[in-house]
Design a protein around this motif. Structure first.
Motif, PDB file in Angstrom:
ATOM      1  N   ILE A 326       0.834  -1.210   0.000  1.00 14.43           N
ATOM      2  CA  ILE A 326       0.000   0.000   0.000  1.00 14.43           C
ATOM      3  C   ILE A 326       0.864   1.255   0.000  1.00 14.43           C
ATOM      4  N   LYS A 327       1.882   1.254   0.853  1.00 10.72           N
ATOM      5  CA  LYS A 327       2.786   2.415   0.929  1.00 10.72           C
ATOM      6  C   LYS A 327       3.496   2.639  -0.407  1.00 10.72           C
ATOM      7  N   ALA A 328       3.955   1.553  -1.045  1.00  8.70           N
ATOM      8  CA  ALA A 328       4.654   1.672  -2.327  1.00  8.70           C
ATOM      9  C   ALA A 328       3.739   2.244  -3.401  1.00  8.70           C
ATOM     10  N   LEU A 329       2.477   1.822  -3.424  1.00 10.12           N
ATOM     11  CA  LEU A 329       1.529   2.334  -4.414  1.00 10.12           C
ATOM     12  C   LEU A 329       1.226   3.813  -4.171  1.00 10.12           C
ATOM     13  N   GLU A 330       1.058   4.188  -2.906  1.00  6.44           N
ATOM     14  CA  GLU A 330       0.807   5.589  -2.587  1.00  6.44           C
ATOM     15  C   GLU A 330       1.988   6.464  -3.003  1.00  6.44           C
ATOM     16  N   ASP A 331       3.196   6.002  -2.715  1.00  9.60           N
ATOM     17  CA  ASP A 331       4.388   6.772  -3.090  1.00  9.60           C
ATOM     18  C   ASP A 331       4.526   6.857  -4.611  1.00  9.60           C
ATOM     19  N   MET A 332       4.250   5.750  -5.291  1.00  8.06           N
ATOM     20  CA  MET A 332       4.349   5.719  -6.748  1.00  8.06           C
ATOM     21  C   MET A 332       3.358   6.690  -7.380  1.00  8.06           C
ATOM     22  N   PHE A 333       2.144   6.695  -6.863  1.00  6.37           N
ATOM     23  CA  PHE A 333       1.122   7.582  -7.416  1.00  6.37           C
ATOM     24  C   PHE A 333       1.531   9.045  -7.256  1.00  6.37           C
ATOM     25  N   GLU A 334       2.007   9.410  -6.069  1.00  5.77           N
ATOM     26  CA  GLU A 334       2.390  10.798  -5.821  1.00  5.77           C
ATOM     27  C   GLU A 334       3.623  11.202  -6.630  1.00  5.77           C
ATOM     28  N   GLU A 335       4.542  10.265  -6.818  1.00  9.30           N
ATOM     29  CA  GLU A 335       5.775  10.580  -7.534  1.00  9.30           C
ATOM     30  C   GLU A 335       5.550  10.777  -9.032  1.00  9.30           C
ATOM     31  N   TYR A 336       4.643  10.000  -9.624  1.00 11.00           N
ATOM     32  CA  TYR A 336       4.534   9.990 -11.081  1.00 11.00           C
ATOM     33  C   TYR A 336       3.266  10.642 -11.639  1.00 11.00           C
ATOM     34  N   LYS A 337       2.312  11.015 -10.789  1.00  8.80           N
ATOM     35  CA  LYS A 337       1.049  11.524 -11.338  1.00  8.80           C
ATOM     36  C   LYS A 337       1.240  12.835 -12.098  1.00  8.80           C
ATOM     37  N   ALA A 338       2.177  13.669 -11.655  1.00 11.89           N
ATOM     38  CA  ALA A 338       2.405  14.937 -12.352  1.00 11.89           C
ATOM     39  C   ALA A 338       2.981  14.710 -13.747  1.00 11.89           C
ATOM     40  N   LYS A 339       3.671  13.607 -13.919  1.00 10.40           N
ATOM     41  CA  LYS A 339       4.311  13.312 -15.197  1.00 10.40           C
ATOM     42  C   LYS A 339       3.361  12.637 -16.181  1.00 10.40           C
ATOM     43  N   TYR A 340       2.462  11.815 -15.657  1.00  9.54           N
ATOM     44  CA  TYR A 340       1.663  10.978 -16.551  1.00  9.54           C
ATOM     45  C   TYR A 340       0.165  11.266 -16.537  1.00  9.54           C
ATOM     46  N   LEU A 341      -0.294  12.211 -15.716  1.00  8.07           N
ATOM     47  CA  LEU A 341      -1.712  12.532 -15.677  1.00  8.07           C
ATOM     48  C   LEU A 341      -1.939  14.015 -15.926  1.00  8.07           C
TER      49      LEU A 341
END
Length: 352
Positions: A326-341
């Motif tokens: 869960i922590k890894a998914l939350e971190d991944m979402f926050e790290e990459y959402k600006a780049k891919y969304l």
């Protein structure tokens, strides 16, 4: 007005991509139903010989799958998994695969994949339909996508999904692939591959019911079976997130507790399949149709979470690993959402 050749070529490519996508999506959506229709037609209108052959064939595939999950070792039919049609399909959106860490081919992996979306397009594209990109990023690691067990008992349908490298998500099937030897000298690894990476769309049909453009709602809090499987087999867990997966289709409004949602949940409980009503574009007009919208999908593959193998997973250890996912998914979402969304500041990750 003069139109340059590059513009003509680009328009031709887009038409080609749209045509392939329309055919491919229609085939994919209707394949399960068409398989059942073919069975019914043969049983009702076929000769006694064709009925007998169908029943013998059905019995054989049922027993084979029950006895040993009818495995496809290696990478299966590469003609179906790495071809020009798949590459055109990839370009339509387009679909990307992003590597953030190495996956050493000395162990097996569970790729915990989110979100499901309507079809799980990103994960299927990268790990089933056009696996050449995967091979470049993760050499010697075989990509496999797990799907519903009942599909493998269905005549005709089972052959197509097996050709695409899909495997059953049943416990027996996962144990078979995730316990495979990683020894380069083992007979099963003569193809030069020494690792299996099995993608599981953990949220399943329940997560698909919540799939709407711009909404990232995951079904994960109570889903711990994949963690227990990882511990039993000693397989590392690799969190994976497909940005844009939920944007390629809308679906008929089905808010929680609505009549449609209650009906869908009732059918899902009995069949394992949620009867979604997807809304995409048409070949000629955008507002209606089942062709997905041309919107990018980017699958980000995270770093593996190592596990300690145990035949009897300790509940506390399972909870610990589940929390790391869960922590890894939350971190991944926050790290990459600006780049891919688009409009990342409005996007939130909700984990149910």
């Amino acid at each position: 007005m003069k139109i340059d050749s590059a513009t003509i070529k680009a328009a031709g490519n887009r038409c080609q991509e749209l045509l392939v996508m329309a055919i491919y999506t229609s085939f994919f959506f209707t394949l399960p139903l068409n398989s059942y229709y073919a069975i019914i037609l043969l049983l009702i209108f076929g000769s006694n010989l064709s009925r007998a052959l169908l029943l013998v064939y059905w019995t054989i595939i049922y027993l084979r799958h029950k006895l040993n999950v009818a495995p496809i070792d290696g990478n299966g039919c590469m003609l179906m998994r790495d071809n020009a049609i798949g590459r055109i399909y990839r370009r339509y959106f387009p679909v990307q695969l992003i590597k953030t860490a190495e996956l050493p081919p000395n162990k097996n992996y569970i790729i915990a994949s989110f979100p499901h979306g309507i079809l799980g397009t990103g994960i299927c594209m990268n790990m089933a339909f056009d696996i050449g990109v995967w091979f470049k990023l993760f050499p010697q690691v075989r990509p496999k996508v797990a799907t519903l067990d009942q599909h493998f008992f269905t005549p005709f349908l089972r052959h197509f999904i097996r050709w695409w490298g899909l495997i059953s998500v049943s416990k027996e099937s996962l144990m078979y692939y995730l316990n495979k030897s990683n020894d380069p000298q083992h007979p099963d690894n003569r193809d030069g591959f020494t690792s299996n990476a099995v993608a599981i769309l953990v949220g399943g049909a329940q997560e698909a019911l919540d799939s709407n453009p711009g909404e990232y709602i995951l079904t994960l809090r109570k889903r711990k079976g994949f963690v227990k499987m990882a511990v039993r087999t000693g397989s590392a867990i690799v969190p994976s997130f497909s940005f844009g997966e939920v944007d390629i289709f809308q679906q008929v409004a089905n808010p929680p507790n609505s009549k449609l949602r209650n009906f869908q949940i009732a059918v899902k409980k009995r069949t394992g399949i949620a009867p979604l009503i997807p809304l995409g574009r048409d070949i000629f007009h955008y507002p209606f149709g089942v062709v997905p919208y041309r919107r990018p999908i980017t699958q980000v593959v995270g770093a593996p979470i190592e596990v300690v193998q145990s035949d009897e997973p300790d509940p506390a250890y399972v909870d610990e690993l589940h929390g790391k996912v869960i922590k890894a998914l939350e971190d991944m979402f926050e790290e990459y959402k600006a780049k891919y969304l688009k409009d990342p500041e409005t996007k939130q990750l909700i984990i149910n």
